[in-house]
Design a protein around this motif. Structure first.
Motif, PDB file in Angstrom:
ATOM      1  N   SER A  64       4.854  -5.974 -13.930  1.00 35.77           N
ATOM      2  CA  SER A  64       4.245  -4.683 -14.263  1.00 35.77           C
ATOM      3  C   SER A  64       3.158  -4.304 -13.263  1.00 35.77           C
ATOM      4  O   SER A  64       3.040  -3.134 -12.864  1.00 35.77           O
ATOM      5  CB  SER A  64       3.665  -4.726 -15.676  1.00 35.77           C
ATOM      6  N   ILE A  65       2.364  -5.291 -12.842  1.00 35.35           N
ATOM      7  CA  ILE A  65       1.295  -5.013 -11.868  1.00 35.35           C
ATOM      8  C   ILE A  65       1.888  -4.671 -10.508  1.00 35.35           C
ATOM      9  O   ILE A  65       1.461  -3.714  -9.851  1.00 35.35           O
ATOM     10  CB  ILE A  65       0.349  -6.224 -11.765  1.00 35.35           C
ATOM     11  N   GLN A  66       2.893  -5.409 -10.103  1.00 34.03           N
ATOM     12  CA  GLN A  66       3.529  -5.147  -8.810  1.00 34.03           C
ATOM     13  C   GLN A  66       4.199  -3.782  -8.805  1.00 34.03           C
ATOM     14  O   GLN A  66       4.141  -3.053  -7.801  1.00 34.03           O
ATOM     15  CB  GLN A  66       4.556  -6.245  -8.516  1.00 34.03           C
ATOM     16  N   GLU A  67       4.813  -3.402  -9.929  1.00 31.60           N
ATOM     17  CA  GLU A  67       5.445  -2.094 -10.020  1.00 31.60           C
ATOM     18  C   GLU A  67       4.410  -0.981  -9.907  1.00 31.60           C
ATOM     19  O   GLU A  67       4.650   0.058  -9.290  1.00 31.60           O
ATOM     20  CB  GLU A  67       6.213  -1.988 -11.345  1.00 31.60           C
ATOM     21  N   LYS A  68       3.222  -1.221 -10.491  1.00 29.71           N
ATOM     22  CA  LYS A  68       2.138  -0.244 -10.411  1.00 29.71           C
ATOM     23  C   LYS A  68       1.685  -0.057  -8.965  1.00 29.71           C
ATOM     24  O   LYS A  68       1.485   1.079  -8.495  1.00 29.71           O
ATOM     25  CB  LYS A  68       0.965  -0.733 -11.259  1.00 29.71           C
ATOM     26  N   TYR A  69       1.530  -1.160  -8.251  1.00 26.37           N
ATOM     27  CA  TYR A  69       1.135  -1.087  -6.850  1.00 26.37           C
ATOM     28  C   TYR A  69       2.173  -0.324  -6.037  1.00 26.37           C
ATOM     29  O   TYR A  69       1.827   0.506  -5.177  1.00 26.37           O
ATOM     30  CB  TYR A  69       0.970  -2.495  -6.274  1.00 26.37           C
ATOM     31  N   CYS A  70       3.434  -0.590  -6.281  1.00 26.27           N
ATOM     32  CA  CYS A  70       4.506   0.100  -5.547  1.00 26.27           C
ATOM     33  C   CYS A  70       4.482   1.599  -5.816  1.00 26.27           C
ATOM     34  O   CYS A  70       4.695   2.411  -4.892  1.00 26.27           O
ATOM     35  CB  CYS A  70       5.863  -0.482  -5.941  1.00 26.27           C
ATOM     36  N   ASP A  71       4.214   1.979  -7.053  1.00 22.29           N
ATOM     37  CA  ASP A  71       4.138   3.405  -7.389  1.00 22.29           C
ATOM     38  C   ASP A  71       3.012   4.083  -6.622  1.00 22.29           C
ATOM     39  O   ASP A  71       3.164   5.199  -6.108  1.00 22.29           O
ATOM     40  CB  ASP A  71       3.922   3.584  -8.893  1.00 22.29           C
ATOM     41  N   ILE A  72       1.867   3.392  -6.526  1.00 23.49           N
ATOM     42  CA  ILE A  72       0.716   3.976  -5.826  1.00 23.49           C
ATOM     43  C   ILE A  72       1.044   4.168  -4.345  1.00 23.49           C
ATOM     44  O   ILE A  72       0.740   5.222  -3.757  1.00 23.49           O
ATOM     45  CB  ILE A  72      -0.522   3.075  -6.003  1.00 23.49           C
ATOM     46  N   ILE A  73       1.680   3.172  -3.724  1.00 19.60           N
ATOM     47  CA  ILE A  73       2.038   3.278  -2.306  1.00 19.60           C
ATOM     48  C   ILE A  73       3.049   4.400  -2.079  1.00 19.60           C
ATOM     49  O   ILE A  73       2.959   5.153  -1.099  1.00 19.60           O
ATOM     50  CB  ILE A  73       2.583   1.935  -1.788  1.00 19.60           C
ATOM     51  N   GLU A  74       4.006   4.536  -2.990  1.00 22.90           N
ATOM     52  CA  GLU A  74       4.994   5.602  -2.857  1.00 22.90           C
ATOM     53  C   GLU A  74       4.331   6.972  -2.918  1.00 22.90           C
ATOM     54  O   GLU A  74       4.695   7.894  -2.171  1.00 22.90           O
ATOM     55  CB  GLU A  74       6.050   5.475  -3.965  1.00 22.90           C
ATOM     56  N   ILE A  75       3.366   7.132  -3.807  1.00 26.06           N
ATOM     57  CA  ILE A  75       2.659   8.418  -3.904  1.00 26.06           C
ATOM     58  C   ILE A  75       1.871   8.687  -2.621  1.00 26.06           C
ATOM     59  O   ILE A  75       1.826   9.824  -2.123  1.00 26.06           O
ATOM     60  CB  ILE A  75       1.719   8.414  -5.136  1.00 26.06           C
ATOM     61  N   LEU A  76       1.244   7.637  -2.082  1.00 25.12           N
ATOM     62  CA  LEU A  76       0.489   7.800  -0.837  1.00 25.12           C
ATOM     63  C   LEU A  76       1.399   8.185   0.325  1.00 25.12           C
ATOM     64  O   LEU A  76       0.988   8.914   1.242  1.00 25.12           O
ATOM     65  CB  LEU A  76      -0.258   6.511  -0.502  1.00 25.12           C
ATOM     66  N   LEU A  77       2.652   7.717   0.295  1.00 24.71           N
ATOM     67  CA  LEU A  77       3.581   8.006   1.378  1.00 24.71           C
ATOM     68  C   LEU A  77       4.146   9.417   1.307  1.00 24.71           C
ATOM     69  O   LEU A  77       4.176  10.137   2.320  1.00 24.71           O
ATOM     70  CB  LEU A  77       4.723   6.981   1.372  1.00 24.71           C
ATOM     71  N   LYS A  78       4.619   9.806   0.153  1.00 26.68           N
ATOM     72  CA  LYS A  78       5.357  11.071   0.063  1.00 26.68           C
ATOM     73  C   LYS A  78       4.439  12.278  -0.016  1.00 26.68           C
ATOM     74  O   LYS A  78       4.412  13.094   0.919  1.00 26.68           O
ATOM     75  CB  LYS A  78       6.333  11.014  -1.099  1.00 26.68           C
ATOM     76  N   PRO A  79       3.646  12.432  -1.071  1.00 31.09           N
ATOM     77  CA  PRO A  79       2.826  13.646  -1.071  1.00 31.09           C
ATOM     78  C   PRO A  79       1.695  13.614  -0.065  1.00 31.09           C
ATOM     79  O   PRO A  79       1.380  14.607   0.575  1.00 31.09           O
ATOM     80  CB  PRO A  79       2.268  13.697  -2.500  1.00 31.09           C
ATOM     81  N   TYR A  80       1.080  12.434   0.111  1.00 24.97           N
ATOM     82  CA  TYR A  80      -0.144  12.361   0.911  1.00 24.97           C
ATOM     83  C   TYR A  80       0.094  12.010   2.381  1.00 24.97           C
ATOM     84  O   TYR A  80      -0.849  12.025   3.172  1.00 24.97           O
ATOM     85  CB  TYR A  80      -1.113  11.343   0.302  1.00 24.97           C
ATOM     86  N   GLU A  81       1.327  11.623   2.766  1.00 27.81           N
ATOM     87  CA  GLU A  81       1.682  11.320   4.160  1.00 27.81           C
ATOM     88  C   GLU A  81       0.748  10.275   4.763  1.00 27.81           C
ATOM     89  O   GLU A  81       0.063  10.488   5.773  1.00 27.81           O
ATOM     90  CB  GLU A  81       1.662  12.590   5.005  1.00 27.81           C
ATOM     91  N   LEU A  82       0.715   9.130   4.129  1.00 29.04           N
ATOM     92  CA  LEU A  82      -0.198   8.064   4.536  1.00 29.04           C
ATOM     93  C   LEU A  82       0.002   7.651   5.989  1.00 29.04           C
ATOM     94  O   LEU A  82      -0.971   7.495   6.738  1.00 29.04           O
ATOM     95  CB  LEU A  82      -0.006   6.843   3.608  1.00 29.04           C
ATOM     96  N   GLU A  83       1.249   7.479   6.429  1.00 31.38           N
ATOM     97  CA  GLU A  83       1.479   6.992   7.791  1.00 31.38           C
ATOM     98  C   GLU A  83       0.964   7.963   8.842  1.00 31.38           C
ATOM     99  O   GLU A  83       0.422   7.537   9.883  1.00 31.38           O
ATOM    100  CB  GLU A  83       2.961   6.690   8.010  1.00 31.38           C
ATOM    101  N   SER A  84       1.095   9.263   8.590  1.00 29.18           N
ATOM    102  CA  SER A  84       0.587  10.256   9.550  1.00 29.18           C
ATOM    103  C   SER A  84      -0.932  10.186   9.662  1.00 29.18           C
ATOM    104  O   SER A  84      -1.492  10.299  10.765  1.00 29.18           O
ATOM    105  CB  SER A  84       1.018  11.656   9.132  1.00 29.18           C
ATOM    106  N   LYS A  85      -1.593   9.984   8.534  1.00 24.75           N
ATOM    107  CA  LYS A  85      -3.055   9.915   8.558  1.00 24.75           C
ATOM    108  C   LYS A  85      -3.541   8.621   9.222  1.00 24.75           C
ATOM    109  O   LYS A  85      -4.568   8.621   9.906  1.00 24.75           O
ATOM    110  CB  LYS A  85      -3.589  10.026   7.130  1.00 24.75           C
ATOM    111  N   LEU A  86      -2.801   7.541   9.023  1.00 27.12           N
ATOM    112  CA  LEU A  86      -3.162   6.292   9.709  1.00 27.12           C
ATOM    113  C   LEU A  86      -3.027   6.450  11.219  1.00 27.12           C
ATOM    114  O   LEU A  86      -3.888   5.994  11.985  1.00 27.12           O
ATOM    115  CB  LEU A  86      -2.270   5.154   9.209  1.00 27.12           C
TER     116      LEU A  86
END
Length: 756
Positions: free
Chosen positions: A110-132
């Motif tokens: 459950s904790i690992q799934e939560k972390y994965c969800d957060i990373i997915e949100i950072l990638l798609k709406p927030y475009e994490l890789e572009s900001k990095l």
């Protein structure tokens, strides 16, 4: 601002404890959302960040269509944060830790799934890789480095979990490499490539070869152009490039990437262009030693070539030894030959003459000697060792691919002459060569793994050339003597090299035993090859031993005529007399052409100051192993609970040598002085006038015949003691591998010695 910091701090602490996250993934992703660009790090722009609340409002803020959730996280205001940089550093730290936790697979589902969800949100709406990636343009090196670490972890996560190469990253990488040298972010690009490849190699995933191939294929076609562009630049238009940290950092990142690419070739059996380019196009890179760049870069470059030739690329980077080549690399022989030929071609054009060797001692990266430091100025032995070993390995490859004996002879004389000239030019006076074959022991004394690699390569060259020479000479005695002379002249006589090794370790069999047990050197392979050679060349071995004894004895006689007062002082002040003049030219009488130190006339020209300046050195091989500086075993072999009475140390206790008695030394000198016109055979006989205890030990071993010399007896006794030690450990099942073949060779040599 403080509210954002407190949320991130609380999230960080929960992740450290592995505690579950109660709030919604969207809320955590909102606080982890980075600024849009490096310019947004300013305090004025910081208030526009989507993760910043104004006052205690719980209203929602719309940033580019992304809703800001009202906070439902319990906050405790313990810190005052006024620097937006701290917020971003904490964001990057939390993101990196979250990815690491996902990759570890040690969390609850459950904790690992939560972390994965957060990373997915950072990638798609927030475009994490572009900001990095945009952070790489920041002048803040710490932020840029943290962003690079986050991006490397993110790329590896996507590769391992979804077998997907990030498109944004691929576009950035291709543009950066193609825009070089105008690109300002190329160092980050190279560092990330290296970090991702390292993670792929370390993983236990069965599909890592396919994963790495997918990751490298996207830029493989462009890498050759980039490689040639880097090594054709020369940095001639830059001012003070040797102290430019940007250029130094870029070149180091590039060399580390090349090494990890070549290591991945060996580990995963991939043969892409980017993994072979260093072997195939090394010639254009060899000019790096003439560039106005930091000496550290040149040193890493030469060491990288050495590791390629020794098949050790990536060992330090991955902290693991390379796997055994179960499947033959179809391109390896061709690539190694191309690398070796290119290096020899450069040496033929004066590469060694262009190589600058620093004369200043290195003090943890500094370049100035501190006040009060009286340490002598010595050359950079790291570069000297690496360059010498690269030349020797390249020559070995070249010799094994030559067809005719004449071609082999020409190549050997040309390049070994270059090497010996290079060494004589740069070695410190304390490391001066008295015999050409001594070079290997002199420069590699502090690096036993490289020393044994060099000894093995030298032996391999000798075996190849001996076969070619024997075929050409067809048993002619004069031709055989000429060949023996050339092995000394060119510094690769295997018997000289082995005897210098034994003298350096004080004829201590426990050191040889440590080498055999250790997996860090190639001593076993070298030792077996040499023992097989010794079986067929016993006469050559005895002749070399006699020359060593004669040279040492004559040198003792010469020195005694100059420092008689010193001898008398030592004899009156010391109850136990130590060997004298151990730093003088013992080997000056060994037959060498073109060596000015080999003639008796030149010896007589030495003045008193020259002899006095000679200091005792372990490099000459002092035999007094009974002193406090005696060699000791690296492994405690007496730890077995076996009830056998005699331990391994007891078995090897007879190895220690007894110092020469002063009266015996004086007797030898007097005898030789009175019979200076006698033959070398008489001098060898005089050399056997040893201390009674030592003479008794050698006599019991069988060294009493006229054909035996002191050095030969010591060497063969050392091998006999080694045989006993190995046999004892093998009987106790303490030896790490089956030594039957090795024991057979040692017993055969001992039997041959006793039958003489």
């Amino acid at each position: 601002m403080e509210a954002s910091y407190q949320v991130l701090d609380q999230l960080y602490k929960k992740m450290l404890l592995g505690a579950p996250l109660e709030s919604d993934s969207q809320e955590y992703a909102f606080y982890l959302n980075l600024p849009f660009s490096a310019q947004d790090l300013s305090t004025s722009n910081f208030l526009k960040w989507p993760c910043v609340h104004h006052g205690n409002q719980a209203t929602s803020v719309n940033m580019d269509g992304i809703s800001t959730p009202s906070t439902s996280i319990n906050l405790k205001m313990n810190f005052q944060v006024s620097n937006p940089r701290d917020i971003m550093l904490l964001q990057l730290t939390v993101i990196k830790m979250m990815i690491t936790k996902i990759l570890s697979k040690k969390l609850e589902f459950s904790i690992q799934e939560k972390y994965c969800d957060i990373i997915e949100i950072l990638l798609k709406p927030y475009e994490l890789e572009s900001k990095l990636i945009s952070t790489f343009h920041s002048s803040d090196k710490l932020l840029s480095h943290m962003a690079a670490k986050c991006l490397a972890s993110l790329l590896y996560l996507q590769l391992r979990e979804k077998a997907v190469v990030n498109k944004t990253w691929t576009a950035f990488c291709l543009k950066t490499l193609s825009d070089y040298p105008e690109s300002n972010t190329v160092s980050y690009c190279l560092w990330i490539l290296t970090a991702v490849i390292k993670e792929i190699l370390k993983t236990t995933c069965l599909q890592k070869a396919e994963i790495l191939k997918q990751f490298l294929t996207s830029f493989d076609f462009l890498f050759e152009v980039f490689y040639c562009s880097v090594f054709s630049q020369h940095f001639e238009n830059y001012e003070d490039t040797s102290l430019n940290p940007k250029i130094t950092n870029f070149l180091i990142c590039f060399l580390e990437l090349l090494e990890i690419l070549m290591a991945s070739r060996i580990h995963l059996k991939l043969y892409l262009t980017c993994q072979r380019i260093f072997y195939l196009k090394i010639f254009c890179a060899l000019d790096i030693i003439t560039w106005p760049i930091h000496s550290l870069v040149k040193k890493k470059f030469i060491i990288l070539i050495k590791r390629c030739l020794l098949h050790k690329v990536g060992e330090d980077v991955l902290n693991t030894s390379l796997p055994t080549l179960t499947e033959q690399d179809p391109y390896l022989d061709m690539d190694m030959l191309a690398l070796g030929n290119a290096f020899l071609q450069a040496v033929n054009l004066g590469w060694l003459k262009q190589l600058s060797i620093s004369a200043k001692p290195s003090h943890f990266g500094g370049n100035e000697v501190q006040p009060g430091n009286k340490s002598g100025v010595v050359p950079d032995l790291i570069i000297i060792r690496a360059s010498s070993l690269v030349l020797l390995k390249s020559l070995e490859i070249k010799v094994h691919n030559c067809m005719s004996a004449n071609e082999v002879k020409a190549e050997l004389q040309k390049f070994m002459s270059e090497l010996l000239t290079f060494l004589k030019q740069h070695l410190h006076s304390s490391l001066k060569l008295h015999h050409h074959c001594e070079w290997l022991s002199k420069i590699f004394i502090e690096q036993d793994d490289d020393m044994l690699e060099a000894a093995k390569a030298s032996l391999s060259i000798y075996l190849k050339l001996t076969r070619a020479w024997n075929e050409a000479a067809k048993g002619m005695t004069q031709e055989k003597e000429t060949w023996d002379h050339q092995t000394h002249e060119n510094g690769f006589n295997p018997h000289c090299i082995f005897l210098f090794l034994l003298k350096n370790i004080g004829f201590d069999a426990t050191v040889l035993l440590d080498f055999l047990i250790s997996s860090e050197t190639c001593f076993l392979e070298y030792f077996v090859r040499y023992l097989k050679l010794l079986q067929g060349e016993r006469n050559n071995f005895s002749n070399v031993c006699e020359l060593f004894d004669t040279a040492e004895l004559r040198d003792e006689v010469y020195a005694s005529s100059i420092v008689t007062s010193l001898v008398e002082e030592r004899s009156s002040n010391q109850a136990t007399h130590q060997p004298l003049f151990c730093g003088t030219n013992y080997y000056a009488l060994l037959p060498l052409a073109s060596d000015t130190t080999t003639s008796g006339t030149n010896m007589e020209r030495k003045d008193n100051q020259t002899v006095k300046s000679k200091q005792p050195s372990v490099l000459i091989g002092v035999d007094d192993t009974s002193s406090s500086g005696a060699s000791q075993s690296l492994v405690d072999y007496d730890g077995s609970e076996d009830s056998e009475e005699e331990s391994v140390e007891e078995c090897l206790s007879n190895i220690k040598q007894t110092p020469l008695n002063h009266q015996v030394i004086t007797k030898i000198r007097g005898t030789v002085s009175a019979t200076g016109g006698k033959s070398q055979k008489y001098l060898a006989s005089a050399a056997r006038l040893l201390d009674p205890k030592e003479f008794s030990a050698l006599s019991s071993f069988g060294c009493v015949g006229a054909s035996q010399t002191v050095l030969s007896c010591k060497a063969l006794k050392c091998l006999k003691d080694l045989e006993k030690a190995i046999s004892r450990l093998h009987r106790r099942h303490l030896f790490p591998y089956n030594p039957s073949a090795l024991l057979k060779l040692l017993k055969h040599i001992d039997a041959t010695n006793r039958n003489k």
